[in-house]
Design a protein around this motif. Structure first.
Motif, PDB file in Angstrom:
ATOM      1  N   VAL C  61       0.934  -1.093   0.105  1.00  0.00           N
ATOM      2  CA  VAL C  61       0.086   0.077   0.099  1.00  0.00           C
ATOM      3  C   VAL C  61       0.790   1.369  -0.077  1.00  0.00           C
ATOM      4  CG1 VAL C  61      -1.858  -1.333   1.234  1.00  0.00           C
ATOM      5  CG2 VAL C  61      -0.286   0.166   2.550  1.00  0.00           C
ATOM      6  N   PHE C  62       0.217   2.328  -0.082  1.00  0.00           N
ATOM      7  CA  PHE C  62       0.851   3.671  -0.399  1.00  0.00           C
ATOM      8  C   PHE C  62       1.655   3.982   0.757  1.00  0.00           C
ATOM      9  CE2 PHE C  62      -2.340   3.980  -3.783  1.00  0.00           C
ATOM     10  CZ  PHE C  62      -1.475   3.825  -4.791  1.00  0.00           C
ATOM     11  N   ASN C  63       1.103   4.167   2.193  1.00  0.00           N
ATOM     12  CA  ASN C  63       1.730   4.865   3.048  1.00  0.00           C
ATOM     13  C   ASN C  63       1.312   4.202   4.373  1.00  0.00           C
ATOM     14  OD1 ASN C  63      -0.871   5.763   3.650  1.00  0.00           O
ATOM     15  ND2 ASN C  63      -0.267   8.106   3.553  1.00  0.00           N
ATOM     16  N   GLY C  64       2.136   4.732   5.487  1.00  0.00           N
ATOM     17  CA  GLY C  64       1.798   3.947   6.586  1.00  0.00           C
ATOM     18  C   GLY C  64       0.660   4.208   7.400  1.00  0.00           C
ATOM     19  N   THR C  65      -0.076   5.455   7.337  1.00  0.00           N
ATOM     20  CA  THR C  65      -1.373   5.688   7.746  1.00  0.00           C
ATOM     21  C   THR C  65      -2.216   4.774   7.182  1.00  0.00           C
ATOM     22  OG1 THR C  65      -0.935   8.065   7.405  1.00  0.00           O
ATOM     23  CG2 THR C  65      -3.207   7.521   7.625  1.00  0.00           C
ATOM     24  N   ALA C  66      -2.167   4.404   6.065  1.00  0.00           N
ATOM     25  CA  ALA C  66      -3.229   3.323   5.321  1.00  0.00           C
ATOM     26  C   ALA C  66      -2.527   1.954   5.760  1.00  0.00           C
ATOM     27  CB  ALA C  66      -3.000   3.438   3.730  1.00  0.00           C
ATOM     28  N   ALA C  67      -1.677   1.743   5.706  1.00  0.00           N
ATOM     29  CA  ALA C  67      -1.138   0.227   6.213  1.00  0.00           C
ATOM     30  C   ALA C  67      -1.614  -0.053   7.584  1.00  0.00           C
ATOM     31  CB  ALA C  67       0.572   0.307   6.079  1.00  0.00           C
ATOM     32  N   ASN C  68      -1.424   0.911   8.564  1.00  0.00           N
ATOM     33  CA  ASN C  68      -1.834   0.693   9.876  1.00  0.00           C
ATOM     34  C   ASN C  68      -3.433   0.604   9.907  1.00  0.00           C
ATOM     35  OD1 ASN C  68       0.719   0.253  11.032  1.00  0.00           O
ATOM     36  ND2 ASN C  68       0.979   2.555  10.933  1.00  0.00           N
ATOM     37  N   SER C  69      -3.991   1.558   9.265  1.00  0.00           N
ATOM     38  CA  SER C  69      -5.458   1.578   9.485  1.00  0.00           C
ATOM     39  C   SER C  69      -6.156   0.484   9.025  1.00  0.00           C
ATOM     40  CB  SER C  69      -5.939   2.894   8.791  1.00  0.00           C
ATOM     41  OG  SER C  69      -5.331   4.129   9.631  1.00  0.00           O
ATOM     42  N   LEU C  70      -5.767   0.033   7.750  1.00  0.00           N
ATOM     43  CA  LEU C  70      -6.215  -0.852   6.999  1.00  0.00           C
ATOM     44  C   LEU C  70      -6.075  -2.336   7.727  1.00  0.00           C
ATOM     45  CD1 LEU C  70      -5.383  -0.187   3.312  1.00  0.00           C
ATOM     46  CD2 LEU C  70      -7.733  -0.170   4.215  1.00  0.00           C
ATOM     47  N   ALA C  71      -5.055  -2.329   8.361  1.00  0.00           N
ATOM     48  CA  ALA C  71      -4.678  -3.624   9.025  1.00  0.00           C
ATOM     49  C   ALA C  71      -5.442  -3.829  10.255  1.00  0.00           C
ATOM     50  CB  ALA C  71      -3.117  -3.614   9.356  1.00  0.00           C
ATOM     51  N   LEU C  72      -5.599  -2.690  10.948  1.00  0.00           N
ATOM     52  CA  LEU C  72      -6.183  -2.594  12.096  1.00  0.00           C
ATOM     53  C   LEU C  72      -8.190  -2.814  11.830  1.00  0.00           C
ATOM     54  CD1 LEU C  72      -4.588   0.210  14.311  1.00  0.00           C
ATOM     55  CD2 LEU C  72      -4.583  -2.184  14.559  1.00  0.00           C
ATOM     56  N   ALA C  73      -8.561  -2.231  10.851  1.00  0.00           N
ATOM     57  CA  ALA C  73      -9.721  -2.322  10.472  1.00  0.00           C
ATOM     58  C   ALA C  73     -10.265  -3.686  10.043  1.00  0.00           C
ATOM     59  CB  ALA C  73     -10.068  -1.492   9.130  1.00  0.00           C
ATOM     60  N   ALA C  74      -8.966  -4.492   9.717  1.00  0.00           N
ATOM     61  CA  ALA C  74      -9.336  -6.195   9.142  1.00  0.00           C
ATOM     62  C   ALA C  74      -9.357  -6.614  10.633  1.00  0.00           C
ATOM     63  CB  ALA C  74      -8.065  -6.458   8.376  1.00  0.00           C
ATOM     64  N   GLY C 213       5.797   3.584  -0.036  1.00  0.00           N
ATOM     65  CA  GLY C 213       5.075   2.403   0.045  1.00  0.00           C
ATOM     66  C   GLY C 213       5.493   1.520   1.263  1.00  0.00           C
ATOM     67  N   GLU C 214       4.565   0.923   1.651  1.00  0.00           N
ATOM     68  CA  GLU C 214       4.744   0.068   3.067  1.00  0.00           C
ATOM     69  C   GLU C 214       3.987  -1.528   2.441  1.00  0.00           C
ATOM     70  OE1 GLU C 214       5.995   3.234   4.351  1.00  0.00           O
ATOM     71  OE2 GLU C 214       5.343   2.147   6.089  1.00  0.00           O
ATOM     72  N   ALA C 215       4.522  -2.239   3.436  1.00  0.00           N
ATOM     73  CA  ALA C 215       4.107  -3.808   3.291  1.00  0.00           C
ATOM     74  C   ALA C 215       3.098  -4.220   4.477  1.00  0.00           C
ATOM     75  CB  ALA C 215       5.170  -4.928   3.099  1.00  0.00           C
ATOM     76  N   VAL C 216       1.878  -4.625   4.039  1.00  0.00           N
ATOM     77  CA  VAL C 216       1.135  -5.306   5.343  1.00  0.00           C
ATOM     78  C   VAL C 216       1.181  -6.727   5.271  1.00  0.00           C
ATOM     79  CG1 VAL C 216      -1.151  -5.454   6.199  1.00  0.00           C
ATOM     80  CG2 VAL C 216      -0.519  -3.512   5.093  1.00  0.00           C
ATOM     81  N   ILE C 217       1.706  -7.453   6.064  1.00  0.00           N
ATOM     82  CA  ILE C 217       2.358  -8.969   5.970  1.00  0.00           C
ATOM     83  C   ILE C 217       1.331  -9.569   7.124  1.00  0.00           C
ATOM     84  CG2 ILE C 217       3.729 -10.374   6.330  1.00  0.00           C
ATOM     85  CD1 ILE C 217       5.883  -8.144   5.697  1.00  0.00           C
ATOM     86  N   MET C 241       1.425  -1.175  -9.850  1.00  0.00           N
ATOM     87  CA  MET C 241       2.043  -1.788  -8.697  1.00  0.00           C
ATOM     88  C   MET C 241       3.177  -1.998  -8.753  1.00  0.00           C
ATOM     89  SD  MET C 241       1.027  -2.666  -5.442  1.00  0.00           S
ATOM     90  CE  MET C 241      -0.639  -3.635  -5.502  1.00  0.00           C
ATOM     91  N   ARG C 242       4.107  -2.283 -10.101  1.00  0.00           N
ATOM     92  CA  ARG C 242       5.509  -2.577  -9.878  1.00  0.00           C
ATOM     93  C   ARG C 242       6.241  -1.502  -9.141  1.00  0.00           C
ATOM     94  NH1 ARG C 242       6.805  -1.350 -16.476  1.00  0.00           N
ATOM     95  NH2 ARG C 242       5.077  -0.372 -16.747  1.00  0.00           N
ATOM     96  N   PHE C 243       5.819  -0.260  -9.315  1.00  0.00           N
ATOM     97  CA  PHE C 243       6.761   0.634  -8.776  1.00  0.00           C
ATOM     98  C   PHE C 243       6.619   1.000  -7.217  1.00  0.00           C
ATOM     99  CE2 PHE C 243       5.895   2.246 -13.161  1.00  0.00           C
ATOM    100  CZ  PHE C 243       7.236   2.328 -13.437  1.00  0.00           C
ATOM    101  N   LEU C 244       5.471   0.283  -6.645  1.00  0.00           N
ATOM    102  CA  LEU C 244       5.553  -0.046  -5.095  1.00  0.00           C
ATOM    103  C   LEU C 244       6.198  -1.405  -4.780  1.00  0.00           C
ATOM    104  CD1 LEU C 244       2.141   0.845  -3.855  1.00  0.00           C
ATOM    105  CD2 LEU C 244       4.030   2.501  -4.034  1.00  0.00           C
ATOM    106  N   SER C 245       6.238  -2.348  -5.665  1.00  0.00           N
ATOM    107  CA  SER C 245       6.874  -3.649  -5.282  1.00  0.00           C
ATOM    108  C   SER C 245       8.286  -3.831  -5.580  1.00  0.00           C
ATOM    109  CB  SER C 245       6.052  -4.587  -5.750  1.00  0.00           C
ATOM    110  OG  SER C 245       6.011  -4.537  -7.320  1.00  0.00           O
TER     111      SER C 245
END
Lengths: 345, 345, 345, 345
Positions: C61-74, C213-217, C241-245
């Motif tokens: 995903v694009f940034n840490g705000t989203a990575a953490n928030s999406l992971a917690l929402a899951a 970019g951040e990775a949610v694992i 996506m390749r530019f994030l990965s």
């Protein structure tokens, strides 16, 4: 079903007062147009306008959670924040409803003595951050009376409202027991709300003798734009609205709204007076409305429970008693007597 | 207030039926624990379990918008979708409530004749897309009876449920007039719900004779996990819950839930029968429950309005009449007579 | 544009490290399938699986705000809550993002020394309330290293994870500087995450040398169900996506992910060592990762600013310095020298 | 990795164009302040102001899903609705993102020929309902060029904007390929946006040659109030913002934004011209931008796939080809030749 002896654990334990019931019964005669387009709803809204001596926007919703959360959502976007005390009901007892209805508005909590906000606390919170990494304050909410049964004076509200205006914040009042505050201060609803600077008031009906229902009153009508859509979408539009609105007519036109509150307040004072001399019993907060918070050692409270009394306890050993329109003074006296006895050991 | 002649524009125009009222009155005696921890609420939940011949999870909420939206939100995440007909009430008349409660679940609508979904329509919608750019179907909702007053048979529901299971979808039933469907088909609530494969049912109380309140019934108890928190956060937990639950006891134990529906259905049939031979008047849909949709030329409908009748009209000239527990057969006959007269010109 | 001297106010000030850049440049050759269905993304996901010695689900995903928030929402529903420290980045610097993505999940904050959660703090918060008026705890989030630059040991995480399991809570790690923690403790990513009991890790790429970019694992793959839909709906699915990965491939395969972190940590230690003997300068926190919090009187900090240094200050007079992969040791030495001088007055 | 032959299934398959890449490389030198407080971001915003000949508010976000959804959320409350075509990307390919970001705003879809909205369609949808049971229209969104590759003329937009103003609706333009529309019509960005009445434009960077990033441009600056907070909360604020903004400087200052689009359009025309005489091949839509939709019998498309070509197919047998800045004309000619051959059987 068999009736158990009256308890004072919550003023939600009371039923419907005669004035509200009788209005419901009258409203139940014949058919009426749905969704608020009926004579009772118009009458109830006008009763509020008379009571508040002002042309205001009035909406009837099902409960306090929704009333407060919808009103705050109308004052905020999701990236805004709401200033309240750490012990505010919206913070501690709504299961995240304000955040849900607003889609994420954060509550900024001030550690407030006696649960009261002050202009200083508001300013400190509102100015603590101004970067986009922290939600921008947009509204202030105060509970009147507070969760500890203390009442904001008109002057206190005025100074809070002045601070709000200076900071560009809207002022919301959680008035689930607003009537009790009016009764306590012997001021008019107008004086305690819009004349003191309140923008939106949630006026509690349930704790004032109704079965279900609260009124959301926008003194600044511009803030109420499309609020009817907001209520509908959020599941707060009653199809048979007259059963939410008629009881208000009963309460307001008969004066029961005030009498009920006065009675609750009087019973609280009766209890406080009755136990103030008991050794080992302290009042946690001044008694200004319909609740009494007693501090006592655990064994004392345990013995009180053994005698059949129900009450909520708080960190530090406080026991809360609340009195509704139906509180039986003799039963209050029983409680007083029992407290005297259990404290004696 | 003066009573106007009864109208049949909506079954929300009716008041509270005697059985529900009487239970409320009984519930109003004495005090009771708040938030559903009271004897009436337990009794009402058990009445539902008896009625449905099954141990199910029962929740009492304020209205149908909330009941359906909360139930669907429990079956979906925000990135999921719900399959329904294009004329489903959740799609056309809830002001985006399903999307609000679920934080974005999309409704996928099937163009359905008579407002009925079929296994084929469900499969077509559910399999039309399988990429992450489109919300993944998670639930199906059917309205029983449909918005056009047509009733799904048990067999139809069974085949829909089989299709749902095959596709991994949960089946929700919007039963705001569920009682009318039971009455129409002369089947038991169990046969028409979980025995046919329904996972969650919203059983309408308002249209069945209550002042306010619907029941959300989870036959698959696992789906009800933390649903009490969901209700609380969404402003759907009544503090004086007994006033939402006691009327159900009154309706269910007395059998009024079914009698009320039978009466509404009978009045609809009475109207349909009474006007079927009138030239210029056509039934838009078969009359299987408590609503009648009449097709007529605009001048005819105008004249009917001039005679004081209120009704909703639909695209193409349809006029809807709906009959509640309190519909007066003599008043229905007046309507029939007036239709005969206005169609005569 | 003219280049100004390097600053250490944030490790976000650094650009892209050579290994990440070079991978981006390689990824830029030719065309590739969109939305993650490309060879670079597969390779990056597999690189993570190798690094973590486990078959896990990886999302970019694009940034840490989203990575953490999406992971917690899951890990939560809207009526659930997340336990964190009062100084957690998700609480103090995400503008309500966790509440927004989850549609209302409340953060329950523990007053934590050194920003560290403990099993005791978690238990106290998780068991403080169990009624439906308060959001039910569903997840715990810890920041590794903490916002004060302190590192949780593997043992500390294990005991937190054990407490989480006992309470039925999921454990999320905000690892925006996870690499720095691995470098600090000289343990493997596996040891510091799933082997210690972490369910979901947000592995920071931006602070490790990437542009974005951040990775949610997800180590527990079941928790990742439909997470790809969640990302898409929330605006976190990159079309190219390749530019994030690809940068991850560059970082992970070359070992730069660890070297970059080691370098940042070393520069922080260099600063801490270089100023520890300066009178009037105190370390607010132990230096265990890439940040240094210096306590100093306001005039000292003012003079430091006058010399051109930029840094964030905190309540009580702390100045924060953070070191990225590109920190120039000579520039660190200049900072040390300047601190010595400004403290001399 | 080995390079496969170029495909034209999507213009997202292309990499970063030299002008954008070179600006990123320049931006990568040295350190820069985070979160948009850097010289590149200021320069990029000013480049947009020059390009649009107007002082406007410019925000840089990660992708088109977020750009459009955030912009629409800024124009709506949750109980409002957005008018678009049934084939609008926000309706068909965003996985419910507009509903998620707005917390429930419903999309009202018009069945539109060639995917174009008209004043008549807007008026019909906006006035179809005016009761609170249906979400109140608040904004209109048009895609320029449309999802079928058709371009709205300035006059068409003007008439749409006039209708919007009459109805009190805001006008949003999804311009993920806005540059291609400018190139197609040979008009200025100003003429095609605010001069024609557009309130907010999402200008696509990814499809114009960038790695990642879109610009949200508010011509009515009042509508941008607190939009920076909205972006932050929604996970759309890049910490190393310069990597989102610098490429824009590269694209805009060099004129590549327009050249890239012209090239894509020219390749689409090349294909269309090259196959127009082939029997059994029909153009589904006029070719006005960078996409070509070919109608052909399934066996023809199957044979094309067998020859290694990738493309999306649509209901009714359409095959879509899209051309980016990097489309190789020789490869387009190969495609033309292959189409001639496969259609011959």
């Amino acid at each position: 079903m068999t009736r158990s002896p009256q308890q004072f654990a919550s003023d939600n334990y009371a039923g419907v007062c005669p004035e509200a019931w009788s209005a419901m019964a009258m409203a139940n005669e014949g058919s009426a147009t749905a969704y608020g387009d009926d004579a009772w709803t118009e009458k109830a809204a006008n009763s509020f306008r008379s009571l508040f001596e002002r042309d205001c926007e009035v909406f009837f919703v099902f409960n306090g959670t929704a009333a407060n959360s919808l009103a705050l959502a109308a004052l905020c976007q999701s990236f805004h924040s709401v200033i309240c005390t750490a012990s505010a009901h919206v913070e501690t007892d709504e299961c995240g409803a304000p955040e849900f209805f607003s889609n994420g508005s954060k509550l900024l909590t001030a550690p407030a003595s006696e649960s009261k906000l002050t202009p200083e606390l508001i300013k400190a919170l509102a100015t603590s951050r101004s970067d986009i990494h922290f939600p921008k304050p947009s509204a202030v909410t105060i509970t009147q009376p507070t969760e500890t049964g203390i009442v904001y004076s008109c002057e206190e509200i005025q100074s809070i409202a002045a601070q709000c205006r200076e900071l560009g914040l809207k002022l919301h009042m959680d008035g689930s027991r607003f009537a009790h505050a009016c009764a306590s201060l012997a001021v008019t609803p107008a004086e305690l709300s819009w004349k003191a600077g309140v923008d939106v008031l949630c006026f509690g009906g349930t704790k004032n003798g109704m079965a279900v229902g609260e009124a959301v009153i926008f003194f600044d009508k511009a803030l109420a734009a499309d609020f009817d859509y907001r209520c509908k979408q959020a599941g707060q539009l009653a199809s048979k609205m007259r059963f939410l609105s008629a009881p208000w007519v009963g309460l307001l036109e008969s004066g029961a709204w005030l009498r009920n509150a006065q009675h609750g307040n009087a019973c609280a004072t009766r209890l406080a007076e009755g136990v103030k001399s008991v050794p080992g019993i302290e009042l946690l907060f001044r008694v200004e409305a319909n609740s009494v918070f007693l501090q006592a050692a655990k064994p004392i409270l345990d013995r009180l429970r053994e005698r059949g009394w129900r009450f909520y306890t708080f960190i530090g050993g406080g026991a809360r008693f609340m009195f509704a329109w139906d509180a039986d003074p003799q039963r209050v006296d029983q409680l007083i007597a029992d407290i005297h006895e259990v404290a004696r050991f």
